[in-house]
Motif scaffolding. Structure first.
Motif, PDB file in Angstrom:
ATOM      1  N   ASN A 219      44.603  66.985  76.823  1.00 36.04           N
ATOM      2  CA  ASN A 219      44.930  66.705  78.218  1.00 36.04           C
ATOM      3  C   ASN A 219      45.450  65.277  78.370  1.00 36.04           C
ATOM      4  N   LEU A 220      44.786  64.330  77.711  1.00 40.57           N
ATOM      5  CA  LEU A 220      45.203  62.926  77.810  1.00 40.57           C
ATOM      6  C   LEU A 220      46.562  62.709  77.136  1.00 40.57           C
ATOM      7  N   SER A 221      46.806  63.404  76.034  1.00 39.23           N
ATOM      8  CA  SER A 221      48.116  63.313  75.372  1.00 39.23           C
ATOM      9  C   SER A 221      49.204  63.813  76.311  1.00 39.23           C
ATOM     10  N   GLN A 222      48.922  64.924  76.992  1.00 37.71           N
ATOM     11  CA  GLN A 222      49.907  65.479  77.931  1.00 37.71           C
ATOM     12  C   GLN A 222      50.151  64.519  79.093  1.00 37.71           C
ATOM     13  N   THR A 223      49.091  63.901  79.588  1.00 33.22           N
ATOM     14  CA  THR A 223      49.233  62.943  80.688  1.00 33.22           C
ATOM     15  C   THR A 223      50.063  61.744  80.243  1.00 33.22           C
ATOM     16  N   LEU A 224      49.839  61.289  79.013  1.00 31.13           N
ATOM     17  CA  LEU A 224      50.601  60.165  78.459  1.00 31.13           C
ATOM     18  C   LEU A 224      52.084  60.534  78.340  1.00 31.13           C
ATOM     19  N   VAL A 225      52.374  61.699  77.818  1.00 29.56           N
ATOM     20  CA  VAL A 225      53.762  62.171  77.675  1.00 29.56           C
ATOM     21  C   VAL A 225      54.419  62.305  79.057  1.00 29.56           C
ATOM     22  N   GLU A 226      53.666  62.846  80.004  1.00 25.87           N
ATOM     23  CA  GLU A 226      54.161  62.979  81.379  1.00 25.87           C
ATOM     24  C   GLU A 226      54.513  61.594  81.944  1.00 25.87           C
TER      25      GLU A 226
ATOM     26  N   MET B  88      55.360  58.965  80.260  1.00 27.18           N
ATOM     27  CA  MET B  88      56.560  58.473  79.580  1.00 27.18           C
ATOM     28  C   MET B  88      57.816  59.131  80.158  1.00 27.18           C
ATOM     29  N   ARG B  89      57.701  60.408  80.518  1.00 31.14           N
ATOM     30  CA  ARG B  89      58.832  61.101  81.159  1.00 31.14           C
ATOM     31  C   ARG B  89      59.165  60.445  82.503  1.00 31.14           C
ATOM     32  N   TYR B  90      58.134  60.145  83.276  1.00 30.45           N
ATOM     33  CA  TYR B  90      58.347  59.457  84.558  1.00 30.45           C
ATOM     34  C   TYR B  90      59.035  58.116  84.323  1.00 30.45           C
ATOM     35  N   ALA B  91      58.558  57.373  83.347  1.00 33.19           N
ATOM     36  CA  ALA B  91      59.111  56.042  83.057  1.00 33.19           C
ATOM     37  C   ALA B  91      60.594  56.148  82.687  1.00 33.19           C
ATOM     38  N   LYS B  92      60.917  57.122  81.822  1.00 29.89           N
ATOM     39  CA  LYS B  92      62.317  57.302  81.395  1.00 29.89           C
ATOM     40  C   LYS B  92      63.221  57.674  82.560  1.00 29.89           C
ATOM     41  N   SER B  93      62.668  58.413  83.529  1.00 30.02           N
ATOM     42  CA  SER B  93      63.504  58.843  84.657  1.00 30.02           C
ATOM     43  C   SER B  93      63.458  57.843  85.814  1.00 30.02           C
ATOM     44  N   GLY B  94      62.873  56.654  85.568  1.00 27.53           N
ATOM     45  CA  GLY B  94      62.893  55.599  86.571  1.00 27.53           C
ATOM     46  C   GLY B  94      61.780  55.670  87.605  1.00 27.53           C
ATOM     47  N   ARG B  95      60.850  56.589  87.441  1.00 28.96           N
ATOM     48  CA  ARG B  95      59.737  56.719  88.393  1.00 28.96           C
ATOM     49  C   ARG B  95      58.537  55.916  87.887  1.00 28.96           C
TER      50      ARG B  95
ATOM     51  N   ASP C 109      54.892  56.401  89.403  1.00 27.00           N
ATOM     52  CA  ASP C 109      54.274  57.643  88.916  1.00 27.00           C
ATOM     53  C   ASP C 109      53.834  57.472  87.469  1.00 27.00           C
ATOM     54  N   ALA C 110      54.649  56.795  86.689  1.00 27.01           N
ATOM     55  CA  ALA C 110      54.327  56.543  85.278  1.00 27.01           C
ATOM     56  C   ALA C 110      53.043  55.715  85.186  1.00 27.01           C
ATOM     57  N   ILE C 111      52.980  54.627  85.937  1.00 26.82           N
ATOM     58  CA  ILE C 111      51.802  53.751  85.911  1.00 26.82           C
ATOM     59  C   ILE C 111      50.556  54.526  86.322  1.00 26.82           C
ATOM     60  N   HIS C 112      50.689  55.391  87.320  1.00 30.62           N
ATOM     61  CA  HIS C 112      49.562  56.212  87.762  1.00 30.62           C
ATOM     62  C   HIS C 112      49.062  57.094  86.609  1.00 30.62           C
ATOM     63  N   ALA C 113      49.982  57.706  85.875  1.00 25.43           N
ATOM     64  CA  ALA C 113      49.610  58.551  84.728  1.00 25.43           C
ATOM     65  C   ALA C 113      48.944  57.715  83.634  1.00 25.43           C
TER      66      ALA C 113
ATOM     67  N   TRP D  48      44.934  55.592  73.749  1.00 28.42           N
ATOM     68  CA  TRP D  48      44.383  54.545  74.614  1.00 28.42           C
ATOM     69  C   TRP D  48      45.283  53.307  74.578  1.00 28.42           C
ATOM     70  N   ALA D  49      45.574  52.821  73.387  1.00 28.87           N
ATOM     71  CA  ALA D  49      46.418  51.626  73.261  1.00 28.87           C
ATOM     72  C   ALA D  49      47.849  51.913  73.726  1.00 28.87           C
ATOM     73  N   TYR D  50      48.354  53.114  73.412  1.00 24.83           N
ATOM     74  CA  TYR D  50      49.711  53.468  73.841  1.00 24.83           C
ATOM     75  C   TYR D  50      49.825  53.520  75.361  1.00 24.83           C
ATOM     76  N   ALA D  51      48.745  53.909  76.033  1.00 22.79           N
ATOM     77  CA  ALA D  51      48.779  53.943  77.502  1.00 22.79           C
ATOM     78  C   ALA D  51      48.980  52.523  78.048  1.00 22.79           C
ATOM     79  N   TYR D  52      48.298  51.543  77.458  1.00 19.02           N
ATOM     80  CA  TYR D  52      48.492  50.145  77.874  1.00 19.02           C
ATOM     81  C   TYR D  52      49.915  49.669  77.562  1.00 19.02           C
TER      82      TYR D  52
END
Length: 173
Positions: free
Chosen positions: A9-16, A18-25, A28-32, A81-85
């Protein structure tokens, strides 16, 4: 951990995120990313061991060896964990929030003190600030840490560190 961690679940949230970040959101990315960070912080709160995140076997062994040498108990936990930061720092930079980005990178580096990628990103932040001595220092740490990078990341990590050093040296004439 004191509470269970749903890695998938956490891996999926992290990937999500990153998708937000790439699309300029970025918000939303920071929230994830914050969701992922909070899950690990909660799970390991009160853990007596020093916690590390690692990308490779040599990096993992280095953390455990350093801990043993200082008679400290240590545990290597999920890299998420570290990748999220790290990813959060990217989004904060995109929003022009330099200080918050640096704080997030510092947290990533505290969890992965031999991660070349994280030091190069810190060097990049110092480049944006035109703080060439600090940029060179961070990129040299990235260069040193590349010996612990996974095999397929070693050359790209070294190249990024060297480019950063070269760029800063050129800027300093």
């Amino acid at each position: 951990p004191s509470m269970s961690i749903d890695e998938n679940n956490l891996s999926q949230t992290l990937v999500e995120g990153m998708r937000y970040a790439k699309s300029g959101r970025q918000q939303d990315a920071i929230h994830a990313f914050d969701k992922v960070i909070a899950s690990y912080e909660d799970a390991y709160r009160g853990d007596a061991a020093k916690l590390f995140c690692s990308r490779s076997q040599p990096e993992t062994l280095m953390y455990l060896l350093e801990a043993a040498n200082t008679k400290t108990s240590a545990k290597v936990v999920s890299m998420n964990w570290a990748y999220a930061y790290y990813a959060k720092a990217y989004s904060l930079l995109e929003l022009g929030r330099m200080l918050a980005a640096k704080e997030s990178l510092d947290r990533a580096i505290k969890l992965s003190p031999h991660n070349s990628q994280f030091f190069s990103e810190l060097g990049h932040v110092y480049q944006l600030e035109k703080n060439w001595p600090k940029a060179i220092e961070a990129f040299k740490l990235a260069e040193d840490a590349a010996q612990y990078s996974p095999i397929n990341s070693k050359n790209p990590d070294l190249a990024r560190a060297w480019r950063g050093i070269g760029y800063a040296l050129v800027e300093q004439n």
